[in-house]
Design an enzyme around this catalytic site. Structure first.
Site, short mmCIF file in Angstrom:
data_model
loop_
_atom_site.label_atom_id
_atom_site.label_comp_id
_atom_site.label_asym_id
_atom_site.label_seq_id
_atom_site.Cartn_x
_atom_site.Cartn_y
_atom_site.Cartn_z
N GLY A 1 0.80 -1.22 0.00
CA GLY A 1 0.00 0.00 0.00
C GLY A 1 0.83 1.27 0.00
O GLY A 1 0.39 2.30 0.49
N GLY A 2 2.03 1.18 -0.57
CA GLY A 2 2.86 2.37 -0.72
C GLY A 2 3.54 2.82 0.57
O GLY A 2 4.20 3.86 0.60
N LYS B 1 17.36 0.11 -7.14
CA LYS B 1 17.65 1.26 -7.99
C LYS B 1 16.34 1.99 -8.20
O LYS B 1 15.31 1.36 -8.43
CB LYS B 1 18.19 0.73 -9.33
N ARG C 1 -3.80 -12.39 -5.30
CA ARG C 1 -5.23 -12.22 -4.97
C ARG C 1 -5.92 -11.50 -6.12
O ARG C 1 -5.27 -11.06 -7.06
CB ARG C 1 -5.36 -11.35 -3.72
N ARG D 1 -11.08 5.54 -9.03
CA ARG D 1 -11.47 5.18 -7.66
C ARG D 1 -12.14 6.38 -7.00
O ARG D 1 -11.54 7.46 -6.90
CB ARG D 1 -10.25 4.77 -6.84
P1 ADP Z 1 3.37 -1.62 -2.55
O1 ADP Z 1 3.47 -3.07 -2.23
O2 ADP Z 1 3.42 -0.75 -1.35
O3 ADP Z 1 2.26 -1.28 -3.49
P2 ADP Z 1 5.29 -1.62 -4.72
O4 ADP Z 1 6.59 -2.30 -4.59
O5 ADP Z 1 4.22 -2.29 -5.51
O6 ADP Z 1 4.75 -1.28 -3.25
O7 ADP Z 1 5.52 -0.17 -5.30
C1 ADP Z 1 4.48 0.79 -5.36
C2 ADP Z 1 4.85 1.93 -6.26
O8 ADP Z 1 6.10 2.54 -5.83
C3 ADP Z 1 5.10 1.57 -7.72
O9 ADP Z 1 3.92 1.49 -8.45
C4 ADP Z 1 6.01 2.71 -8.17
O10 ADP Z 1 5.25 3.87 -8.41
C5 ADP Z 1 6.86 2.97 -6.94
N1 ADP Z 1 8.14 2.22 -6.99
C6 ADP Z 1 8.41 1.06 -6.39
N2 ADP Z 1 9.67 0.63 -6.64
C7 ADP Z 1 10.24 1.54 -7.44
C8 ADP Z 1 11.54 1.68 -8.06
N3 ADP Z 1 12.50 0.78 -7.89
N4 ADP Z 1 11.74 2.74 -8.85
C9 ADP Z 1 10.76 3.68 -9.03
N5 ADP Z 1 9.54 3.62 -8.47
C10 ADP Z 1 9.26 2.57 -7.68
#
Ligand code: ADP
Length: 449
Positions: A164-165, A201, A292, A336
């Site tokens: 969830g960011g 990265k 899911r 949403r």
């Molecule tokens: P969560 O599980 O919290 O949703 P994610 O790993 O799916 O986390 O990442 C969510 C968002 O964070 C991605 O959609 C992207 O916008 C950003 N993000 C994640 N990892 C990277 C990365 N290595 N480089 C740039 N943006 C990233």
């Protein structure tokens, strides 16, 4: 086929699952907290069991209470929806021990993908490209600093248990590392009781493009094409669409194959999503897998004309999938609708909906559990509806969305509708010219009065 499914969730997704069950002739059981007594999923299920007070920890997250509800209602399967216990391996395991089918992957598959570091290792072995990174948990600040230097700034610090960011921080230069490391760890500890961190990265101006996959119990895995979820606020999705305006047939072939390989690597059973980041040169990198059904599944349903919940239930019942990939025939966009005040930094805006009119007409779908007179409780997710439009082309789809947004009226609480109206008018959005950082520079116009 199952006789009776208990839905271990609330809100629009509980209602969504009940609908498919009815169409398949399967009886349904809703569970609810005292805060959700007046919710539509309670009214539309064949049976409903109150499982506790408003706090999720004592209701929707309480495995003993849910299992008690399964037992007294004689349900033979559990659908977890998304969020709550949907990716909880222990819950899936307990269901299995009780002889109840958990509609989703096996506990082992959930574990293999739940921990982001293990998931990346599995993907590397399967030959799927992943974002370059530390390749394991960081032992301490010094190791973190050393690895960040080797990878090269900017980097992103991520919590291995994150979701969830949350628990994520972008570090642009070395002198910021220590303070952001401390913040990210504290946030992860508070949110997930696990402050294990790793480094990736940071991909500049990436697109978030994910592939929907389905695997059956006989080792077959197919993909249902992509969704573009690049319109995000603080790493949380607000708008999703399919196909991605950035996609080419060649890239779809390559990414689709990688998504299938990812699923095959763990013998995946059920519907799942492989999330990728795509840079401006169309290099793509595996980020994580969601084991899911997702919030944004309707955009895929609309462009391939398939019920994904039905697919999920069939796979769980041991029915083999057809074995072919699906490609989008139309364009679909989902926005949403959250109970949030977009003019006050998207602050939650729970309360009573005094009046409601949802959009209607050809190519318009609204998935929601709310109605006029309903009170949005402050305890759960702020999403109150999903508005999905489909049309022959992206351009027509945006026009339809503008018309549908104009018809969507919610009174009594604040929602994200004004944001979506402005987004649809944005030139860059209309041209398909955006990335995950797009909203950082997006300025909302103030309302006229
Ligand atoms: P969560 O599980 O919290 O949703 P994610 O790993 O799916 O986390 O990442 C969510 C968002 O964070 C991605 O959609 C992207 O916008 C950003 N993000 C994640 N990892 C990277 C990365 N290595 N480089 C740039 N943006 C990233």
């Amino acid at each position: 086929m199952f006789q009776k499914i208990l839905i271990a969730n609330r809100g629009e997704i509980a209602l969504r699952i009940i609908r498919t069950c009815k169409e398949m002739g399967i009886k349904t059981v809703a569970i609810y907290s005292t805060a959700d007594r007046e919710s539509l999923h309670v009214r539309f299920a064949d049976e409903a069991v109150c499982i506790g007070p408003a706090a999720s920890s004592q209701s929707y997250l309480s495995i003993p209470k849910i299992m008690a509800a399964v037992e007294i209602t004689n349900a033979d399967a559990v659908h977890p929806g998304y969020g709550f216990l949907a990716e909880n391996a222990e819950f899936a395991e307990i269901c299995t021990e009780y002889g109840i089918k958990f509609i989703g992957p096996t506990p082992d598959q959930i574990r293999q993908m739940g921990d982001k570091i293990t998931a990346k290792e599995t993907m590397i072995k399967a030959g799927v490209p992943v974002v370059p990174g530390s390749g394991g948990l960081l032992q301490d600040l010094e190791t973190g600093l050393k690895i960040a230097k080797e990878i090269g700034y900017p980097i992103i610090l991520k919590a291995t248990a994150g979701g969830g960011g949350r628990g994520m921080r972008i570090v642009r230069q070395e002198d910021e590392f220590e303070s952001l490391w401390n913040i990210a760890r504290q946030e992860a500890k508070a949110a997930f009781s696990n402050d294990g961190m790793y480094i990736e990265k940071y991909i500049e101006e990436p697109r978030h493009i994910e592939f929907q996959i389905v695997g059956d119990q006989f080792g077959k895995v197919v993909h249902l094409s992509e969704r573009d979820c690049s319109i995000q606020r603080r790493h949380q999705k607000l708008v999703e669409e399919s196909p991605s305006p950035f996609m080419t047939p060649e890239l779809r072939e390559k990414m689709g194959n990688a998504a299938i390989k990812a699923g095959e690597a763990i013998n995946y059973e059920g519907v799942g999503t492989i999330e990728f980041l795509v840079d401006k040169y169309r290099n793509f990198y595996f980020m994580e897998m969601n084991t899911r059904i997702q919030v944004e599944h309707p955009v895929t349903e609309e462009v391939i004309d398939h019920d994904l919940i039905k697919e999920q239930i069939k796979v769980a019942a041991g029915i083999p999938i057809s074995g072919k990939n699906y490609y989008p025939n139309l364009h679909a966009i989902e926005v949403r609708v959250n109970a949030e005040d977009v003019y006050a930094d998207f602050r939650p805006s729970p309360g009573k909906i005094t009046s409601l009119h949802t959009s209607k007409g050809h190519g318009v779908r609204v998935d929601t559990h709310v109605y006029a007179g309903y009170t949005v409780p402050p305890y759960y997710d702020s999403m109150i509806a999903k508005l999905i439009c489909k049309a022959q082309t992206r351009e027509e789809c945006i026009t339809k969305m503008e018309r549908a947004l104009d018809e969507f009226i919610v009174e009594g609480i604040k929602t994200t509708l004004p944001f979506h109206k402005q987004l649809m008018k944005n030139e860059d959005f209309r041209n398909g010219n955006f990335h995950t950082g797009f909203l950082n520079t997006f300025v909302m116009e103030k309302p006229k009065d």
